[in-house]
Motif scaffolding. Structure first.
Motif, PDB file in Angstrom:
ATOM      1  N   VAL A  71       0.834  -1.198   0.000  1.00  8.98           N
ATOM      2  CA  VAL A  71       0.000   0.000   0.000  1.00  8.98           C
ATOM      3  C   VAL A  71       0.869   1.247   0.000  1.00  8.98           C
ATOM      4  O   VAL A  71       1.965   1.257   0.542  1.00  8.98           O
ATOM      5  CB  VAL A  71      -0.953   0.037   1.219  1.00  8.98           C
ATOM      6  N   ALA A  72       0.357   2.287  -0.654  1.00  7.99           N
ATOM      7  CA  ALA A  72       1.000   3.602  -0.624  1.00  7.99           C
ATOM      8  C   ALA A  72       0.225   4.446   0.379  1.00  7.99           C
ATOM      9  O   ALA A  72      -0.979   4.662   0.219  1.00  7.99           O
ATOM     10  CB  ALA A  72       0.978   4.244  -2.000  1.00  7.99           C
ATOM     11  N   ASN A  73       0.902   4.893   1.414  1.00 13.16           N
ATOM     12  CA  ASN A  73       0.272   5.703   2.454  1.00 13.16           C
ATOM     13  C   ASN A  73       0.573   7.176   2.165  1.00 13.16           C
ATOM     14  O   ASN A  73       1.690   7.637   2.373  1.00 13.16           O
ATOM     15  CB  ASN A  73       0.799   5.283   3.823  1.00 13.16           C
ATOM     16  N   CYS A  74      -0.437   7.877   1.684  1.00 12.52           N
ATOM     17  CA  CYS A  74      -0.301   9.297   1.345  1.00 12.52           C
ATOM     18  C   CYS A  74      -0.987  10.137   2.425  1.00 12.52           C
ATOM     19  O   CYS A  74      -1.576   9.596   3.347  1.00 12.52           O
ATOM     20  CB  CYS A  74      -0.922   9.572  -0.014  1.00 12.52           C
ATOM     21  N   LYS A  75      -0.934  11.450   2.285  1.00  9.37           N
ATOM     22  CA  LYS A  75      -1.494  12.320   3.320  1.00  9.37           C
ATOM     23  C   LYS A  75      -2.996  12.150   3.496  1.00  9.37           C
ATOM     24  O   LYS A  75      -3.496  12.176   4.610  1.00  9.37           O
ATOM     25  CB  LYS A  75      -1.178  13.781   3.007  1.00  9.37           C
ATOM     26  N   LYS A  76      -3.727  11.975   2.390  1.00  9.88           N
ATOM     27  CA  LYS A  76      -5.182  11.939   2.497  1.00  9.88           C
ATOM     28  C   LYS A  76      -5.808  10.599   2.145  1.00  9.88           C
ATOM     29  O   LYS A  76      -7.015  10.437   2.263  1.00  9.88           O
ATOM     30  CB  LYS A  76      -5.791  13.020   1.605  1.00  9.88           C
TER      31      LYS A  76
END
Length: 86
Positions: A71-76
Motif C-alpha cells: 500500500v501507498a500511504n499518502c497524506k489523504k
C-alpha cells in the motif's frame, strides 16, 4: 513505531482500490483491507519509507509470507498497489 505506522494507515479516511483489483477480487472492499492491515505485520525490509510523497509499505498477513498487501500511504488516502492471496 510499528503500531504508529499501522494506525496511521488503518485510520486513513479513504482506501483506494484499483479497478483491476476490484475485478480480480470483487468481494474484497475497504473494510476487508482495513482488517488485513490491522492483523498484518509490516515488513520494513520490503517497504520503501524514504519516499517524499507516499510511503510504500509491504504488509504480510496469514501464516505464510505468500499473502501480502503493498500500500501507498499518502497524506489523504491509502492506495492498494498490490495484493497477493494464494
Amino acid at each position: 513505531i510499528l503500531m504508529k505506522v499501522k494506525n496511521n494507515i488503518y485510520f486513513q479516511k479513504k482506501i483506494q482500490l484499483p479497478e483491476n483489483f476490484k475485478n480480480q477480487y470483487p468481494k474484497i472492499n475497504d473494510s476487508i483491507i482495513r482488517e488485513l492491515i490491522k492483523k498484518g505485520n509490516i515488513d520494513f525490509s520490503k517497504s520503501d519509507t524514504q519516499l517524499d510523497s507516499c510511503r510504500v509499505y509491504h504488509i504480510d498477513f496469514g501464516n505464510d509470507k505468500n499473502s501480502f498487501l503493498e500500500v501507498a500511504n499518502c497524506k489523504k488516502k491509502v492506495t492498494v498497489l498490490k495484493v497477493q492471496i494464494p
